[in-house]
Design a protein around this motif. Structure first.
Motif, short mmCIF file in Angstrom:
data_model
loop_
_atom_site.label_atom_id
_atom_site.label_comp_id
_atom_site.label_asym_id
_atom_site.label_seq_id
_atom_site.Cartn_x
_atom_site.Cartn_y
_atom_site.Cartn_z
N ASP A 1 -70.50 22.64 26.53
CA ASP A 1 -69.98 22.19 27.91
C ASP A 1 -68.75 22.88 28.01
N CYS A 2 -68.44 23.61 29.21
CA CYS A 2 -67.38 24.36 29.69
C CYS A 2 -67.12 24.26 30.90
N MET A 3 -65.89 24.41 31.62
CA MET A 3 -65.47 24.40 32.80
C MET A 3 -64.45 25.46 33.27
N PRO A 4 -64.25 26.08 34.28
CA PRO A 4 -63.26 26.93 34.42
C PRO A 4 -61.77 26.43 34.72
N ALA A 5 -60.94 27.04 33.96
CA ALA A 5 -59.54 26.67 33.65
C ALA A 5 -58.41 27.43 34.46
N GLY A 6 -59.02 28.74 35.04
CA GLY A 6 -58.11 29.77 35.78
C GLY A 6 -58.60 30.92 35.32
N ILE A 7 -57.93 31.81 36.15
CA ILE A 7 -58.12 33.21 35.87
C ILE A 7 -56.87 33.92 36.41
N PHE A 8 -56.65 34.90 35.64
CA PHE A 8 -55.67 36.01 36.12
C PHE A 8 -55.93 37.38 35.75
N THR A 9 -55.18 38.31 36.33
CA THR A 9 -55.39 39.88 35.98
C THR A 9 -54.32 40.57 35.17
N LEU B 1 -70.34 31.46 33.25
CA LEU B 1 -69.36 30.37 32.74
C LEU B 1 -70.00 28.86 32.98
N THR B 2 -70.50 28.69 34.43
CA THR B 2 -70.94 27.53 34.84
C THR B 2 -72.43 27.14 34.03
N GLU B 3 -73.06 28.35 33.91
CA GLU B 3 -74.60 28.21 33.30
C GLU B 3 -74.46 28.34 31.75
N LYS B 4 -73.34 28.40 31.30
CA LYS B 4 -73.19 28.57 29.73
C LYS B 4 -74.10 29.65 29.14
N LYS B 5 -73.90 30.84 29.79
CA LYS B 5 -74.89 31.85 29.22
C LYS B 5 -73.80 33.11 28.88
N GLU B 6 -74.51 34.17 28.36
CA GLU B 6 -73.87 35.47 27.83
C GLU B 6 -72.47 35.09 26.94
N GLY B 7 -71.54 35.24 27.20
CA GLY B 7 -70.14 35.16 26.70
C GLY B 7 -70.00 33.88 26.51
N VAL C 1 -62.16 26.78 30.02
CA VAL C 1 -61.94 27.97 29.79
C VAL C 1 -61.47 29.09 30.77
N ALA C 2 -60.73 29.92 30.53
CA ALA C 2 -60.01 30.78 31.51
C ALA C 2 -60.56 32.13 31.19
N ILE C 3 -60.27 33.01 32.25
CA ILE C 3 -60.77 34.22 32.17
C ILE C 3 -59.66 35.19 32.59
#
Length: 126
Positions: free
Chosen positions: A37-45, A25-31, A4-6
């Motif tokens: 199960d999920c893990m970060p895939a990147g972030i951009f602005t 994201l790491t705790e799989k809460k809120e959105g 999952v990216a943000i």
């Protein structure tokens, strides 16, 4: 495991280090509660007026992202007590931007990360 990216808003990038977005994201809460199960895939602005976001999303997809979440600050407003939908967030065109990203990349897109407003139902583009 879902990668999952943000995508965040430039209008909030100097005030918010995304601490709660990453925590959720790491705790799989809120959105991110929609994933087993999920893990970060990147972030951009995203830069106004959003012209760069499709290209950024294509890069995230090429790097392995399977879904993109757009930060809550893009559509909700922070008050003294919590986050509310009321007057909207930093981006008046967030739904159109998300729709364009979904259509041009084929990625699942989700509106919301941390600090979801009370009674907000997660909106997603599959």
């Amino acid at each position: 495991m879902k990668r999952v990216a943000i995508i965040r808003c430039e209008k909030n990038m100097d005030r918010c280090p995304l601490t709660n977005c990453f925590k959720c994201l790491t705790e799989k809460k809120e959105g991110f509660a929609i994933y087993e199960d999920c893990m970060p895939a990147g972030i951009f602005t995203c830069r106004c007026p959003g012209d760069n976001v499709v290209d950024l999303s294509k890069i995230l997809k090429a790097k392995g992202a399977e879904a993109i979440h757009f930060c809550t600050c893009t559509f909700a407003e922070k008050t003294d007590k919590d986050w509310v939908l009321g007057n909207g967030g930093f981006c008046e065109n967030i739904d159109e931007i998300i729709d364009k990203v979904n259509k041009e990349t084929g990625l699942s897109c989700v509106k919301g990360t941390a600090h979801l407003p009370k009674d907000y139902n997660i909106k997603s583009w599959a």
